[in-house]
Design a protein around this motif. Structure first.
Motif, PDB file in Angstrom:
ATOM      1  N   UNK A   1      11.216   9.688   3.510  1.00  0.00           N
ATOM      2  CA  UNK A   1      10.829   8.284   3.466  1.00  0.00           C
ATOM      3  C   UNK A   1      11.156   7.574   4.767  1.00  0.00           C
TER       4      UNK A   1
ATOM      5  N   UNK B   1      -6.984   6.243   7.637  1.00  0.00           N
ATOM      6  CA  UNK B   1      -7.522   5.958   6.296  1.00  0.00           C
ATOM      7  C   UNK B   1      -7.171   4.555   5.808  1.00  0.00           C
ATOM      8  N   UNK B   2      -6.730   3.700   6.798  1.00  0.00           N
ATOM      9  CA  UNK B   2      -6.419   2.338   6.345  1.00  0.00           C
ATOM     10  C   UNK B   2      -7.685   1.650   5.805  1.00  0.00           C
TER      11      UNK B   2
ATOM     12  N   UNK C   1      -7.742  -4.234  -0.662  1.00  0.00           N
ATOM     13  CA  UNK C   1      -7.774  -3.259   0.422  1.00  0.00           C
ATOM     14  C   UNK C   1      -6.482  -3.271   1.214  1.00  0.00           C
TER      15      UNK C   1
ATOM     16  N   UNK D   1      -4.108  -0.376   0.747  1.00  0.00           N
ATOM     17  CA  UNK D   1      -4.376   0.906   1.392  1.00  0.00           C
ATOM     18  C   UNK D   1      -4.135   0.771   2.897  1.00  0.00           C
ATOM     19  N   UNK D   2      -2.879   1.009   3.297  1.00  0.00           N
ATOM     20  CA  UNK D   2      -2.499   0.752   4.685  1.00  0.00           C
ATOM     21  C   UNK D   2      -2.760   1.936   5.589  1.00  0.00           C
ATOM     22  N   UNK D   3      -2.932   3.144   5.002  1.00  0.00           N
ATOM     23  CA  UNK D   3      -3.073   4.337   5.825  1.00  0.00           C
ATOM     24  C   UNK D   3      -1.717   4.921   6.214  1.00  0.00           C
ATOM     25  N   UNK D   4      -0.633   4.237   5.860  1.00  0.00           N
ATOM     26  CA  UNK D   4       0.717   4.737   6.177  1.00  0.00           C
ATOM     27  C   UNK D   4       1.175   5.662   5.070  1.00  0.00           C
ATOM     28  N   UNK D   5       1.261   7.001   5.371  1.00  0.00           N
ATOM     29  CA  UNK D   5       1.600   7.963   4.305  1.00  0.00           C
ATOM     30  C   UNK D   5       2.965   7.685   3.723  1.00  0.00           C
ATOM     31  N   UNK D   6       3.862   7.135   4.562  1.00  0.00           N
ATOM     32  CA  UNK D   6       5.222   6.932   4.023  1.00  0.00           C
ATOM     33  C   UNK D   6       5.276   5.783   3.035  1.00  0.00           C
TER      34      UNK D   6
ATOM     35  N   UNK E   1       4.346   7.396   0.010  1.00  0.00           N
ATOM     36  CA  UNK E   1       5.470   8.193  -0.501  1.00  0.00           C
ATOM     37  C   UNK E   1       6.463   7.305  -1.229  1.00  0.00           C
ATOM     38  N   UNK E   2       6.702   6.127  -0.690  1.00  0.00           N
ATOM     39  CA  UNK E   2       7.567   5.170  -1.379  1.00  0.00           C
ATOM     40  C   UNK E   2       6.974   4.828  -2.750  1.00  0.00           C
TER      41      UNK E   2
ATOM     42  N   UNK F   1       7.627   7.600  -5.052  1.00  0.00           N
ATOM     43  CA  UNK F   1       9.041   7.597  -5.419  1.00  0.00           C
ATOM     44  C   UNK F   1       9.316   6.536  -6.486  1.00  0.00           C
TER      45      UNK F   1
END
Lengths: 111, 617
Positions: A32, A109-110, B583, B586-591, B594-595, B598
């Motif tokens: 994370x 993919x934003x 929209x 959907x930021x494109x930030x994989x983390x 992941x949060x 979690x």
């Protein structure tokens, strides 16, 4: 073969589970928090190993004793190796494309 | 032969199909196919008439749309005296007009198309006459309307002709719509649309009186449209944009008479409703005088004849509304011949002068003597001068109307006006000195023959209803020995009035002079303007369409755009706005994802462990 001595300080299920949970949490924190894709991949490996420890710890307590837990742990190690290979390949591909392995920079993919 | 009377209608259909299939490439083939098919039809019609006079009656139907149970629609034909008479009229006038067209339409670019449409028209008209139910008649009713549209717009490259074709089609649609409602209404109450079935239902009192009145008035609306009665008369004068033979056949002799035929056909029903009869007679009588006044001032020779047709159709409606069905059909019969003759004569002078304006003609008696004499005979017949055909039928109608003072007065005034406008045509066109320039070319023989032939029935057909030979046509049509309603006083009166009309025309236009008429017009300028502008009926309809109909359309458009479109667009806009706010997730930030995993896993775990945590397990 010498007779096994009774342990001085017996290792109980709790010890195994605490170790597994600690490893999993450390790995999760890495996934994370870290931005470097390779470090994240390593953290994922740590999480998987935490799971392995938990499997093995529980397996010792099965009646009648079977090896299911240990076999599962071996499978996880094998699959983790494969996953690491694929993951590294993806990271290399991203690096070639963007000259970086920082995951926060890869936001194509934003929405 | 009468068993197979449908062949009469099938022949022109066959010629239409053959022309459409390929004969159109040869103009001669197209024309002669039409003429031969109609000629054969005319021969068969004669045989049918002879058989019907001998007592033959035919009634045949086949199920067209058999629906559930007793409900179903059938098509069929019938042959009775009325049908047989109409068959003869339609085929014989049609035949003569087609022969005339051979010469009149020569050199026309749409020669084959013209004959194809004429074939189709003749088929439709014969089908209409043969029909044995309101439904069947309605089918052919619409078909003749289509043919009328095609033929008025024959010279469709001329904007006036195209507009006139549209006007004719649209105006008659108003009547047709009411006619369809009437058919449905009568079906609703009687359970059948066959004429015999309807007659039986009405005679047995199975149709409520009010329903019969409403149904017959709706059917009459259809006749008002097709027969150009007030207030739907406006299309017929404009229909004169079509070729003159078309005007002769369709807009004088046959199609416009379809409304009269329909009312004659349904007259056994009409007789059960005094209100409907009064309306029919009133509309007919009013139209007769109304159209005749407009005929007084028209300068286009064909328009005068068109107003005359409207007026005479009003006469026939008047007769039917008065219960004198046979008199109405008798007048239809006579009118078909002499009015066709008048139109063909008009075509002959138009062909010579290349104009319709009578003030550019004059003195044509020497160039077209046959047309002059034929017009004179037909005009005398139309005016109702003894012993020509129009005299007998018109007097029968007048005698029938003599019980109703108002209608009788209208009919008598119309006699005067008819004589005046017809002799105005003759004086302006044929007498005096030439005012225009003639394109001298000899009249084709094919145009002369029909004129000569039509003179005969214009003189003689009246004898079929003459009292001294026992009114054979009347007896034939009514199926019983009919006494000719003939009143010597009325006859003398109407003849005197007609002669008065002729003298009046002579005083105004005698010898081809126009000054007295112009002086009279100046003296009564408002009245003259009213007539020249056709009682402003066209202006009224124009205003209605432009202001009222388009105004309602404007309002409807605002409602459509402002309310209905707004609602639909709002639904779309709401979806877009919701998407816009979603929209951001959907930021494109994989983390970030992941949060989210979690958090989801923790939530699931907490929910699963909840009982344990609360100590209930």
């Amino acid at each position: 073969m010498p007779p096994s001595l009774p342990p001085l300080y017996p290792i109980t299920l709790q010890h195994g589970l605490l170790l597994g949970a600690a490893l999993f949490s450390v790995g999760l924190a890495g996934v994370l928090a870290k931005r470097n894709a390779i470090v994240i991949l390593m953290a994922v490996e740590v999480m998987l190993n935490g799971v392995n420890v938990t499997f093995v710890a529980f397996a010792g307590y099965l009646q009648p004793p079977v090896l299911t837990g240990q076999v599962f742990a071996v499978f996880v190690i094998a699959v983790a190796a494969a996953e690491a290979a694929v993951g590294l390949a993806i990271i290399i591909a991203i690096y070639r494309l963007r000259q970086t392995v920082q995951v926060d920079k890869a936001d194509e993919l934003r929405g | 032969m009468s068993q197979n009377a449908w062949i009469v209608a099938a022949l022109p259909l066959a010629s239409f199909l053959l022309i459409a299939a390929g004969a159109r490439r040869s103009e001669r083939a197209s024309a002669w196919l039409t003429i031969i098919s109609i000629g054969l039809g005319a021969g068969i019609s004669g045989l049918v008439l002879a058989e019907v006079a001998g007592g033959a009656r035919v009634q045949q139907s086949f199920a067209w749309l058999p629906l559930s149970g007793a409900f179903g629609l059938s098509l069929g034909f019938q042959v009775d005296p009325l049908t047989a008479t109409m068959l003869v009229v339609v085929t014989s006038v049609s035949l003569l007009v087609q022969i005339y067209s051979l010469g009149y339409m020569r050199g026309d670019a749409g020669y084959s198309r013209y004959f194809a449409a004429m074939s189709l028209f003749t088929f439709s008209m014969l089908g209409l006459v043969l029909a044995n139910s309101l439904l069947t008649i309605y089918l052919f009713w619409e078909l003749v309307g289509l043919c009328s549209y095609l033929l008025i717009g024959h010279w469709h490259e001329r904007p006036e002709a195209a507009a006139a074709a549209k006007k004719a089609f649209i105006v008659t649609r108003f009547g047709d719509f009411a006619f369809l409602l009437g058919i449905l209404f009568l079906y609703w109450h009687a359970g059948t649309v066959d004429f015999t079935g309807l007659e039986q239902a009405a005679a047995a009192g199975r149709i409520p009186a009010a329903a019969l009145t409403v149904g017959m008035l709706l059917v009459f609306c259809g006749a008002v449209g097709k027969s150009a009665q007030f207030p739907l008369h406006v299309w017929l004068p404009d229909a004169m944009e079509g070729p003159t033979p078309v005007s002769a056949l369709i807009h004088a002799a046959t199609m416009v008479a379809a409304g009269v035929y329909l009312m004659a056909r349904t007259s056994p029903l009409l007789e059960h409703s005094a209100t409907a009869m009064l309306v029919v007679a009133g509309v007919g009588g009013f139209t007769a005088i109304f159209a005749a006044t407009m005929g007084l001032v028209a300068n286009d020779i064909k328009r005068v004849l068109a107003y005359s047709t409207v007026s005479q159709l009003g006469y026939m409606m008047l007769a039917i509304g008065l219960g004198a069905m046979a008199a109405g059909v008798f007048h239809l019969f006579n009118h078909a011949f002499f009015k066709a003759l008048l139109f063909l004569c008009a075509g002959s002078v138009i062909h010579l002068m290349n104009t319709n304006d009578m003030f550019e003609m004059g003195g044509l008696r020497r160039q077209r003597p046959l047309a002059f004499w034929a017009t004179t005979i037909a005009a005398l017949s139309l005016a109702g001068v003894f012993p020509l055909s129009g005299f007998w039928s018109k007097d029968e109608i007048l005698a029938a109307a003599s019980a109703q003072p108002l209608l009788f007065a209208a009919a008598l005034v119309t006699v005067f006006l008819t004589a005046t406008y017809m002799f105005r045509v003759i004086f302006l066109t044929f007498l005096g000195s030439p005012r225009g320039h003639a394109h001298e070319h000899p009249e084709p023989v094919s145009m002369a023959i029909p004129l000569a032939v039509l003179i005969v029935p214009s003189i003689l057909t009246g004898l079929l209803g003459a009292p001294m030979v026992g009114n054979p046509l009347g007896s034939f049509l009514e199926g019983q020995a009919a006494h000719a309603e003939f009143d010597p006083t009325v006859a003398a009166l109407s003849t005197a009035v007609a002669l008065g009309g002729i003298l009046f025309a002579w005083a105004l236009y005698g010898g081809g002079k126009t000054e007295p008429a112009a002086r009279l017009a100046a003296q009564f300028r408002p009245a003259h303007q009213l007539l020249v502008n056709r009682y402003y009926m066209d202006h009224l309809y124009d205003w209605l369409v432009r202001r009222v109909v388009l105004g309602i359309g404007w309002i409807a458009n605002r409602i459509d755009l402002g309310l209905i479109d707004w609602m639909v667009n709002s639904v779309g806009a709401a979806a877009v706005a919701a998407g816009g706010s979603l929209r951001r997730i959907q930021s494109g930030q994989v983390q970030t994802y992941a949060w989210a995993f979690f958090a989801g896993a923790v939530t699931l775990a907490v929910v699963a462990a909840w009982p344990m945590l609360m100590g209930t397990r």
